[in-house]
Structures are given as C-alpha cells and as structure tokens.
Scaffold this active site. Structure first.
Site, PDB file in Angstrom:
ATOM      1  N   THR B  23       0.619  -1.013  -0.169  1.00 56.29           N
ATOM      2  CA  THR B  23       0.268   0.287  -0.013  1.00 56.29           C
ATOM      3  C   THR B  23       0.984   1.055  -0.275  1.00 56.29           C
ATOM      4  O   THR B  23       1.739   2.144   0.984  1.00 56.29           O
ATOM      5  CB  THR B  23      -1.358   0.372   1.121  1.00 56.29           C
ATOM      6  OG1 THR B  23      -1.540  -1.441   1.634  1.00 56.29           O
ATOM      7  CG2 THR B  23      -1.687   1.061   1.288  1.00 56.29           C
ATOM      8  N   LEU B  24       0.994   1.489  -1.350  1.00 58.68           N
ATOM      9  CA  LEU B  24       1.751   2.814  -1.161  1.00 58.68           C
ATOM     10  C   LEU B  24       1.646   4.408  -0.828  1.00 58.68           C
ATOM     11  O   LEU B  24       1.064   5.218  -0.516  1.00 58.68           O
ATOM     12  CB  LEU B  24       3.149   3.289  -2.463  1.00 58.68           C
ATOM     13  CG  LEU B  24       3.648   2.318  -2.356  1.00 58.68           C
ATOM     14  CD1 LEU B  24       4.386   2.154  -3.739  1.00 58.68           C
ATOM     15  CD2 LEU B  24       5.042   2.355  -1.484  1.00 58.68           C
TER      16      LEU B  24
END
Lengths: 223, 245
Positions: B23-24
């Site tokens: 999850t960026l």
C-alpha cells in the site's frame, strides 16, 4: 488514480527534550511529557522516561514507536539478565547493551535519541549520551531532543565540565548538590519551552540516589 | 505522475509502483474518528463516508466495530485494511476464547496487540493505512487509546484521528471533563462532528455514535446532524472576490 500523498515514510518525529545530570552521589534524569507530530500536539501527558534497572533510567525522544520498541527490547533483555545472573544490571552494563542494541539496527535505525542516567557500581552518578545508531560517550551531563540546541549550551555555560581530552582523565561529574541540579533542570526546561514548540506541558524529573528512585513533576507552558 | 518517466532502479525497496505489492497510497478511505471518556465508559463517533480519492464513493461504511466483550474499535484510513484488521482481531478473540478459562482480552490487551501489528507492518515497509482508535471498559477501568499507521500510540481522555486532530481536539480540550454525563458526552461529540462536517470536505452528514460501558456496547443507527447553511458567507461565497464566477 493519481498519487495524492507525499511519499510514505516509516519515520516521524514526535519531539520532546531529555536532560540528565550526574553528581557525586546522585543522578537527575528529566524529560517533558508532550508528544507532537508536525504542528499537532497528540497528547500532553506521555512519559519519555523508562526505568531499565534499579539504578538506571533512560530518557528518549525521537520517533515514539521506535522508542517503545527499544524500551520493550531492553526490558526483555534485562529480564533475561536477571534470570541468568540473579542481580540487576549495572548502569555501565546497560549503557553498553543500549549501544549494541542501537547499532544492531544500523541500516534501519531506531530513530531515537537517548540519554541514560544512573549510578555506577561505586554509587557515583553517571550519564551516557547516544546518537540514533549507537555511538555513545560517558559524560557529566547531557541534553538530547528537539530542545537540546537551547538547553545544551546553557548547561555547558553553567557546569563547565573538564575537557575529555585532558590527561590524566578528569572526572566528569558536576560539582552541584542534588537540590541545585534539580533546580537547574527545572530552569532549562522552563527556558526551552519558551522557544521550542515541541517542548512543554509538563516536566517529569527522576532523581536516582542511594535511597532509590524519587519522582517529581513541574508544569510547563501548554501553548 | 507518469510511471515511465521515473528514473528509479527496477528492483529493491524503491522499485516502480506498477509492480508493487504494498500500500503506497490508500484507495477507499474513511475520515476522522472522535472518541472520549465519559462518566460510565467511552463514547465514539464516526461518519459513514467512504472516499475514493476526492470522490465520495460509499455512503454507508461502518467504521466502528465491537471487538470481543470489552472493546470498541474505530478506524479512519484505508477501509480494506480496516477490514483485514477486523479479521486479525476475530481470530485473536476466537483463539483466546478457545482456552475456555473464563479469561477474556480487555481493551488494553487489544490496543497493545494493534500497536504491535501496525508497527510490525511498518517495519516491513508494508503499512496498514489506518489510524485506529480503541476504547473499552473492563473491571471498572475505562480505556481509550489510539495507534497510527507507523505505530505511534498513546492513551488519553479524548482522542481524534486525521482532521479531528485539528478541528475536534481543541474543542475537546476546552470542554471535556471527567464527569461528563452520557447526554453531555453525545452533545460534545455532535458538536465536534458538526465542525468536521462543515470544514472537512470528505465528511458526510450520516454518522453513528457508539457507547461502551461495563454493561456492554451499543452502536447507534445512522443519523444526521441539524445543519445551518444560511450564513451569508455560505450563501454567496464569492462576494467581494473580484473576477470570481
């Protein structure tokens, strides 16, 4: 969807200042209780002090989650030490352990700035000061954290410790008596909280001497 | 941002986003959670919006859930990560129950668990994109704590996440006291939620308030707050702004 957040960082700086002063038969360790992130105050009552052994207290500022992990790790290591040796770890031993623990994470460091204060095996006050990756030094007094740039020169001016380059090595403990050292700590924090937005709310002071550990609090600016 | 333009190395921690499994940035997010201690326990409020970037995509997201017998969890941030956390906690509570020894995990234990999960995931550079609020009562002890995406955690008499930290906590600091009644606690939370509704663009006027006491917990049916948009600045926002349409 376009990226909206700035690049994610595993670190934060939650601020706070730590001070420790060693005397002939005592050690004072202190830190404020404010925890911040950016311009937000998260809480006004978070203790940065951690009792690691009977005569050993650590004050830490930096990234709270790393500090908490470090404290838990040292507590676990100290428990093992007690089981193996049936005694409390000495302050100089804990100082070396803390250094090794920090250096173990050299390439993904604990973002924590620690001062360790306590009594050595002779009952004399000792202070150890660290950087985030574990290099450390035994000193007579130290200040670390967000307000250290305001506090440290004031301590230098008031305490005038002998140069560490002198031969033979001079003792670094301060000439103050216990009550004077506690007063000095109160003064430097009252001053630092005037200009450093990350220092304030409350000051927690721990005094370690032959009688054991004694704790007191003083209110600081809340703005 | 065009991925092709990035001149970052192909492999390693900073590889291109296109083949990242981490999850960026979040997709569907919930906004603030506000919670406080009151006379008999904990009150918590959260609206039910689920934003897809700046689109208000979902309007009935429950962001507060009961955990075991004594705890209540509220979440802002990535909704799917919150649902994964709920799965972790369901398993934790289930395995704890299987001891069948009459013991149960209290809010302190659940909060500590969440703290370790969040910090562990940030250590793997694979964060759960949430700010969590955990409240509960066990053995007459009230508990209210919070954890962030990177593991920063603390307890307090009142907490808020995200925009709530800017807009709700100043109100809470001014008006909160130890002996708040249930009615006054709800009023205070509604005041906070109303300010958030006016000023946080991703807040929606559909919220729930949850209560947890020694007797148990209840999460209210969704409802709306009375609003007042008739102020002249709301009616004609561009008045005096020369050249604006």
């Amino acid at each position: 969807m376009t990226k909206q957040q700035a690049n994610w960082s595993p670190y934060d700086n939650n601020g706070g200042s730590c001070v420790a002063i060693a005397g002939a038969d005592y050690c004072v360790v202190a830190a404020d209780t404010r925890m911040s992130t950016g311009y937000n105050i998260l809480t006004r009552d978070y203790s940065k002090l951690c009792k690691l052994a009977d005569k050993c207290v650590m004050a830490s500022s930096g990234f709270q989650a790393d500090v908490k992990a470090l404290q838990k790790h040292l507590a676990a290591r100290h428990l093992i030490y007690q089981h193996q040796h049936n005694k409390q770890m000495s302050c100089p031993a804990m100082a070396q352990l803390l250094s090794n623990t920090l250096y173990y994470k050299r390439f993904f460091p604990y973002y924590s700035f620690n001062v360790l204060g306590g009594l050595d095996n002779e009952g004399k006050g000792c202070v150890f000061t660290y950087d985030a990756v574990g290099s450390y030094e035994k000193v007579g007094y130290s200040s670390l954290g967000s307000g250290s740039t305001l506090i440290m020169p004031f301590l230098d001016n008031q305490l005038k410790s002998p140069s560490p380059l002198l031969l033979p090595a001079q003792d670094a403990v301060t000439p103050l008596v216990e009550a004077e050292a506690v007063d000095l700590v109160k003064t430097v924090f009252a001053s630092a909280s005037e200009r450093d937005i990350y220092t304030g709310d409350k000051l927690e002071i721990v005094v370690i001497n032959a009688d054991g550990i004694h704790r007191e609090y003083m209110d600081l600016r809340k703005d | 941002m065009n991925f092709m333009d990035s001149k970052q190395p192909e492999s390693g921690l900073l590889g291109p986003e296109s083949d990242s499994q981490r999850t960026l940035y979040p997709y569907v997010t919930g906004t603030s959670v506000v919670a406080l201690k009151y006379k008999d326990g904990i009150l918590m409020a959260a609206d039910m919006g689920g934003s897809y970037g700046s689109t208000l995509r979902y309007k009935s997201v429950e962001r507060m859930k009961p955990i075991g017998k004594h705890s209540l969890l509220g979440a802002s941030g990535e909704i799917s990560d919150f649902q994964e956390i709920l799965r972790f906690l369901d398993e934790l509570i289930l395995y704890d129950n299987m001891w069948d020894d009459g013991n149960s995990l209290g809010p302190k234990e659940v909060h500590n668990y969440l703290t370790r999960v969040m910090y562990n995931r940030r250590n793997k550079f694979n964060p759960l994109w949430n700010s969590l609020v955990l409240g509960g009562v066990k053995n007459g002890q009230k508990y209210l704590g919070t954890v962030s995406m990177i593991g920063v955690n603390f307890e307090d008499n009142h907490v808020a996440t995200g925009f709530g930290n800017h807009l709700a906590r100043p109100i809470l600091r001014q008006e909160w006291h130890e002996n708040l009644s249930f009615e006054d606690g709800v009023k205070l939370l509604e005041k906070c939620m109303r300010v958030l509704l006016y000023r946080d663009r991703s807040a929606v006027n559909k919220l729930q308030i949850a209560k947890i006491t020694e007797e148990g917990m209840t999460i209210s049916q969704p409802y709306s707050l009375k609003t007042h948009w008739e102020l002249s600045a709301f009616q004609n926002p561009t008045q005096g702004a020369v050249g604006s349409w």
